[in-house]
Design an enzyme around this catalytic site. Structure first.
Site, PDB file in Angstrom:
ATOM      1  N   ARG A  35       0.737  -1.194   0.183  1.00  0.00           N
ATOM      2  CA  ARG A  35      -0.300  -0.196   0.127  1.00  0.00           C
ATOM      3  C   ARG A  35       1.153   1.323  -0.175  1.00  0.00           C
ATOM      4  NH1 ARG A  35      -2.138   1.897   4.697  1.00  0.00           N
ATOM      5  NH2 ARG A  35      -2.446  -0.305   5.079  1.00  0.00           N
ATOM      6  N   TYR A  91     -17.157  14.944 -17.041  1.00  0.00           N
ATOM      7  CA  TYR A  91     -17.580  14.113 -16.658  1.00  0.00           C
ATOM      8  C   TYR A  91     -18.666  13.442 -15.700  1.00  0.00           C
ATOM      9  CZ  TYR A  91     -17.875   8.994 -16.328  1.00  0.00           C
ATOM     10  OH  TYR A  91     -17.340   7.480 -15.936  1.00  0.00           O
ATOM     11  N   ASP A  96      -8.324  17.625 -14.837  1.00  0.00           N
ATOM     12  CA  ASP A  96      -8.865  16.235 -15.740  1.00  0.00           C
ATOM     13  C   ASP A  96      -8.594  15.842 -16.981  1.00  0.00           C
ATOM     14  OD1 ASP A  96      -9.902  13.277 -16.869  1.00  0.00           O
ATOM     15  OD2 ASP A  96     -11.186  13.736 -15.112  1.00  0.00           O
ATOM     16  N   LYS A 116      -8.423   4.927 -20.503  1.00  0.00           N
ATOM     17  CA  LYS A 116      -8.649   5.032 -21.547  1.00  0.00           C
ATOM     18  C   LYS A 116      -7.397   5.013 -22.179  1.00  0.00           C
ATOM     19  CE  LYS A 116     -12.164   6.239 -19.897  1.00  0.00           C
ATOM     20  NZ  LYS A 116     -13.169   5.238 -19.243  1.00  0.00           N
TER      21      LYS A 116
HETATM   22  C1  LIG Z   1     -12.679  12.410 -18.534  1.00  0.00           C
HETATM   23  C2  LIG Z   1     -13.008  11.861 -17.548  1.00  0.00           C
HETATM   24  N1  LIG Z   1     -12.421  11.504 -16.182  1.00  0.00           N
HETATM   25  C3  LIG Z   1     -12.175  10.558 -15.183  1.00  0.00           C
HETATM   26  C4  LIG Z   1     -13.010   9.019 -16.040  1.00  0.00           C
HETATM   27  C5  LIG Z   1     -12.952   7.975 -14.789  1.00  0.00           C
HETATM   28  O1  LIG Z   1     -12.469   7.006 -15.053  1.00  0.00           O
HETATM   29  P1  LIG Z   1     -12.373   5.134 -14.454  1.00  0.00           P
HETATM   30  O2  LIG Z   1     -13.357   5.132 -14.967  1.00  0.00           O
HETATM   31  O3  LIG Z   1     -11.348   4.959 -14.580  1.00  0.00           O
HETATM   32  O4  LIG Z   1     -12.930   5.288 -13.304  1.00  0.00           O
HETATM   33  C6  LIG Z   1     -13.713   9.021 -17.483  1.00  0.00           C
HETATM   34  C7  LIG Z   1     -14.558   7.910 -17.432  1.00  0.00           C
HETATM   35  O5  LIG Z   1     -15.299   7.699 -18.563  1.00  0.00           O
HETATM   36  C8  LIG Z   1     -13.266  10.245 -18.180  1.00  0.00           C
HETATM   37  O6  LIG Z   1     -13.701   9.668 -19.138  1.00  0.00           O
END
Ligand SMILES: Cc1ncc(COP(=O)(O)O)c(C=O)c1O
Length: 393
Positions: A55, A109, A182, A207
């Site tokens: 961890r 998101y 993000d 992604k």
């Molecule tokens: C722009 C964006 N940020 C964060 C996330 C969240 O990622 P995760 O699904 O790996 O938790 C996503 C998921 O689609 C996303 O499109």
């Protein structure tokens, strides 16, 4: 020794031979020890570099963290079990020594909205929203609300607005707030927010970075000032990524720049083709002079505009869109983006499902909107599949 004892110990814990493996192995150990207990004590005390408990750190994940920190030009990183775990951890790191309030972009998101409104707000963090592309509105909200943190996506999901990160960083820094970005849609090939003044950068590794549809993961990359706080959160709250996912992500990242260049080129061609298509009402892709954020695009994007294209199908409602998805033969109609294969997503059904129809309408997410993530296939094949699926609308 008896068979029960040999079954547990024989052959295990071999010291690595002088041979150096060409890639970082998957270290599946949950704890580590040393020749002497004194050494382990020093590692626990962080007086000596090393591993003691997974961890706190794992050699495979450390390799991935160093890699992503290098791509984003950050001080260091924390690999997390998902993009959402990474966002949560980044926000905690940003707010530790600041006012417990977040000023977030209105286009985010869907799960990020829920993280703010269903997890952080009930814990006493106040959350307000502002159009992050409207600098005057952001400046006004920052001076009125004095937030501890600004949260934006570099390229927003799903309408592909491009945030003026450099200007937002100036505003955040002027007010003593942290800028958390993000950067999932842009990736460090297009934009590196820390170089523009952001404090913490988040990716869903799921992604483009991992890129093959076989990993769920996230990462936070930090500047100098938040790094110790970030690592301490990793040790205490334990949002960390497992070694096998770290290994797969490192493997994926080796081809990430090549994949991303191809995916951006395919997306641009698809956007141009869709704009000419009689069954398409509107296309969202930030390569046009008429794009509302053209000035930010010109300043911040390097002639690559991302691999995501959104579009509205003329005269289509929910039923027609679901039928269109069923007609696809090549494009994968599943929830995600950034993979080597082209994917299509219906925001109303998945990414933005939890958001009320009224709020969706205010965000400009209509019932005929689809979002494509271009893969690395031949673009003619992607177009042919879309063409036959659109023909039935
Ligand atoms: C722009 C964006 N940020 C964060 C996330 C969240 O990622 P995760 O699904 O790996 O938790 C996503 C998921 O689609 C996303 O499109």
């Amino acid at each position: 020794m008896k068979i029960h004892t040999r079954a547990v110990h024989a052959g295990d814990r071999k010291k690595p031979s002088p041979a150096i493996p060409v890639t970082t192995p998957v270290y599946m150990a949950s704890s580590f020890f040393y020749e002497t207990a004194e050494e382990l004590d020093r590692v626990f005390a962080r007086e000596q570099e090393g591993y003691c408990y997974a961890r706190y750190g794992n050699p495979t994940s450390a390799g991935l963290e160093e890699l992503v920190a290098s791509l984003e030009n950050g001080r260091g990183a924390l690999a997390c079990a998902s993009g959402m775990a990474a966002l949560h951890t980044a926000l905690l790191a940003a707010l530790t020594d600041r006012a417990k309030s977040v000023l977030a972009a209105t286009s985010l998101y869907g799960a990020t909205f829920n993280l703010l409104l269903q997890v952080l707000e009930p814990l006493g963090v106040s959350c307000q929203f502002v159009d992050a592309c409207d600098l005057e509105a952001v400046a006004e909200a920052v001076s009125r609300r004095r937030p501890g943190c600004l949260l934006v996506e570099t390229i927003s999901n799903p309408l592909l607005r491009v945030a003026p990160l450099d200007r937002l960083a100036e505003l955040a820094r002027g007010a003593g707030a942290a800028l958390v970005v993000d950067n999932t849609f842009a990736t460090p090939l297009l934009v590196r927010p820390l170089e523009l003044g952001a404090h913490l950068v988040v990716h869903s590794l799921t992604k483009f970075l991992a890129g093959h549809g076989d990993v769920l993961g996230g990462v936070v990359v930090s500047d100098d000032t938040h790094y110790e706080t970030l690592r301490a959160l990793g040790r205490t709250a334990g949002p960390v990524l497992g070694p096998f996912e770290s290994y797969l992500t490192m493997r994926g990242i080796k081809t990430f720049p090549l994949r991303m260049e191809r995916q951006c080129a395919n997306a641009r061609e698809l956007a141009a083709w869709l704009r000419r298509h009689p069954r398409i009402e509107r296309v969202y892709y930030p390569d046009e002079a008429a794009h509302p954020d053209a000035a930010s695009v010109a300043r911040l994007l390097p002639g690559l505009y991302g691999a995501i294209v959104s579009f509205e199908v003329r005269d289509a409602g929910r039923g027609e869109i679901l039928a269109l998805l069923d007609r696809l033969k090549l494009i994968v109609p599943a929830t995600s983006l950034g993979d080597v294969h082209t994917m299509i997503l219906y925001p109303v059904m998945s990414s933005h499902r939890e958001i009320s129809p009224r709020q969706r309408e205010r965000m400009g997410i209509r019932d005929n909107l689809l979002r494509i993530s271009a893969g690395i296939e031949a673009v003619e094949d992607i177009q042919a599949d879309l063409e036959q699926a659109l023909a039935g609308v």
